[in-house]
Design a protein around this motif. Structure first.
Motif, PDB file in Angstrom:
ATOM      1  N   GLY A  70       0.687  -1.151  -0.029  1.00 45.27           N
ATOM      2  CA  GLY A  70      -0.114   0.159  -0.052  1.00 45.27           C
ATOM      3  C   GLY A  70       0.900   1.166   0.071  1.00 45.27           C
ATOM      4  O   GLY A  70       0.475   2.067  -0.663  1.00 45.27           O
ATOM      5  N   ALA A  71       1.934   1.261   0.782  1.00 44.29           N
ATOM      6  CA  ALA A  71       2.620   2.549   0.860  1.00 44.29           C
ATOM      7  C   ALA A  71       3.277   2.626  -0.457  1.00 44.29           C
ATOM      8  O   ALA A  71       3.606   3.772  -0.744  1.00 44.29           O
ATOM      9  CB  ALA A  71       3.728   2.128   1.738  1.00 44.29           C
ATOM     10  N   GLY A  75      -0.722   6.917  -3.908  1.00 47.86           N
ATOM     11  CA  GLY A  75      -0.077   8.045  -4.170  1.00 47.86           C
ATOM     12  C   GLY A  75       0.767   8.038  -5.379  1.00 47.86           C
ATOM     13  O   GLY A  75       1.407   9.006  -5.713  1.00 47.86           O
ATOM     14  N   ASP A  76       1.038   6.802  -5.925  1.00 46.30           N
ATOM     15  CA  ASP A  76       1.709   6.440  -7.260  1.00 46.30           C
ATOM     16  C   ASP A  76       1.086   6.218  -8.348  1.00 46.30           C
ATOM     17  O   ASP A  76       0.885   4.800  -8.133  1.00 46.30           O
ATOM     18  CB  ASP A  76       2.964   5.833  -6.749  1.00 46.30           C
ATOM     19  N   GLU A  77       0.239   6.852  -9.316  1.00 47.16           N
ATOM     20  CA  GLU A  77      -0.675   6.331 -10.239  1.00 47.16           C
ATOM     21  C   GLU A  77       0.108   5.313 -10.886  1.00 47.16           C
ATOM     22  O   GLU A  77      -0.787   4.201 -11.265  1.00 47.16           O
ATOM     23  CB  GLU A  77      -1.193   7.621 -10.892  1.00 47.16           C
ATOM     24  N   ALA A  78       1.304   5.535 -11.510  1.00 46.52           N
ATOM     25  CA  ALA A  78       1.665   4.359 -12.391  1.00 46.52           C
ATOM     26  C   ALA A  78       1.877   3.116 -11.556  1.00 46.52           C
ATOM     27  O   ALA A  78       1.609   1.886 -12.194  1.00 46.52           O
ATOM     28  CB  ALA A  78       3.281   4.905 -12.656  1.00 46.52           C
ATOM     29  N   ALA A  79       2.238   3.120 -10.186  1.00 45.58           N
ATOM     30  CA  ALA A  79       2.562   1.856  -9.532  1.00 45.58           C
ATOM     31  C   ALA A  79       1.154   1.159  -9.304  1.00 45.58           C
ATOM     32  O   ALA A  79       1.151   0.188  -9.341  1.00 45.58           O
ATOM     33  CB  ALA A  79       3.244   2.154  -8.200  1.00 45.58           C
ATOM     34  N   LEU A  80       0.112   2.021  -9.180  1.00 46.11           N
ATOM     35  CA  LEU A  80      -1.186   1.630  -8.981  1.00 46.11           C
ATOM     36  C   LEU A  80      -1.650   0.871 -10.232  1.00 46.11           C
ATOM     37  O   LEU A  80      -2.176  -0.259  -9.995  1.00 46.11           O
ATOM     38  CB  LEU A  80      -2.261   2.382  -8.281  1.00 46.11           C
TER      39      LEU A  80
END
Length: 197
Positions: A70-71, A75-80
């Motif tokens: 989750g961390a 907050g990181d759209e590319a990672a999500l």
């Protein structure tokens, strides 16, 4: 056999609707449960997640460290987007297997239960989609009772999700859950009979 997608916001009454379909002989695939099962059993998906997010997202027993993941992704759209691309692909493949199994069993239908049904690609597997919606007040009370959380937390959960109208606009049918369980069950039974028979 008919593949029915059931979606809608948390606390709207999807479980009640799914239980009606089970009574009519249908199978149910809970996409959230499928995801958690794949995290434990699907080596290729786990390897892809480790490759993208690092081996530390799994503990020494092989369990997912949700807070660590989750961390990274919130907050990181590319990672999500990468997380969703990896997991959704494997979930859809498992759903295809379960649809084939339900067909082999001679079931009249299988329901795919997913809050992210339409965004994940699972909706493409469905012949028909149904949104289950309820007023925010009702949903907040249900979430509080079901999960033992505060009203503030329940309302934060609701605020973080898409509104009922989003689901209604994108699904073939909508079941409005405005109160009594029996009324929702009757609505669901009528709709399923219309779809299946």
């Amino acid at each position: 056999m008919t593949v029915i997608g059931i979606t809608g916001p948390t606390g709207a009454g999807k479980t009640t609707v799914l239980n009606v379909l089970k009574e009519l002989g249908g199978a149910v695939a809970d996409c959230d449960a499928v995801y958690h099962e794949l995290l434990l059993t699907n080596g290729p998906m786990r390897d892809e997640l480790k490759g993208r997010f690092g081996p530390k997202i799994f503990d020494t027993n092989g369990g997912l460290r949700r807070k660590e993941l989750g961390a990274i992704v919130f907050g990181d759209e590319a990672a999500l987007a990468d997380l969703n691309a990896i997991t959704h692909r494997h979930i859809v493949a498992e759903l295809e297997r379960r649809i084939a199994q339900a067909q082999a069993e001679g079931r009249p239908a299988i329901a795919l239960d997913a809050i992210a049904l339409l965004e994940s690609g699972a909706g493409d597997l469905c012949d028909v989609t149904i949104a289950v919606t309820a007023p925010e007040e009702t949903r907040a009370r249900r979430i509080m009772a079901r999960e033992g959380v505060s009203e503030e937390y329940a309302r934060a959960r609701i605020a973080a999700q898409k509104p009922s109208a989003w689901f209604e606009e994108r699904c073939h049918h909508t079941l409005h859950n405005n109160g009594a369980r029996a009324a929702l069950e009757q609505q669901a039974r009528s709709l399923f009979e219309q779809i299946l028979f």
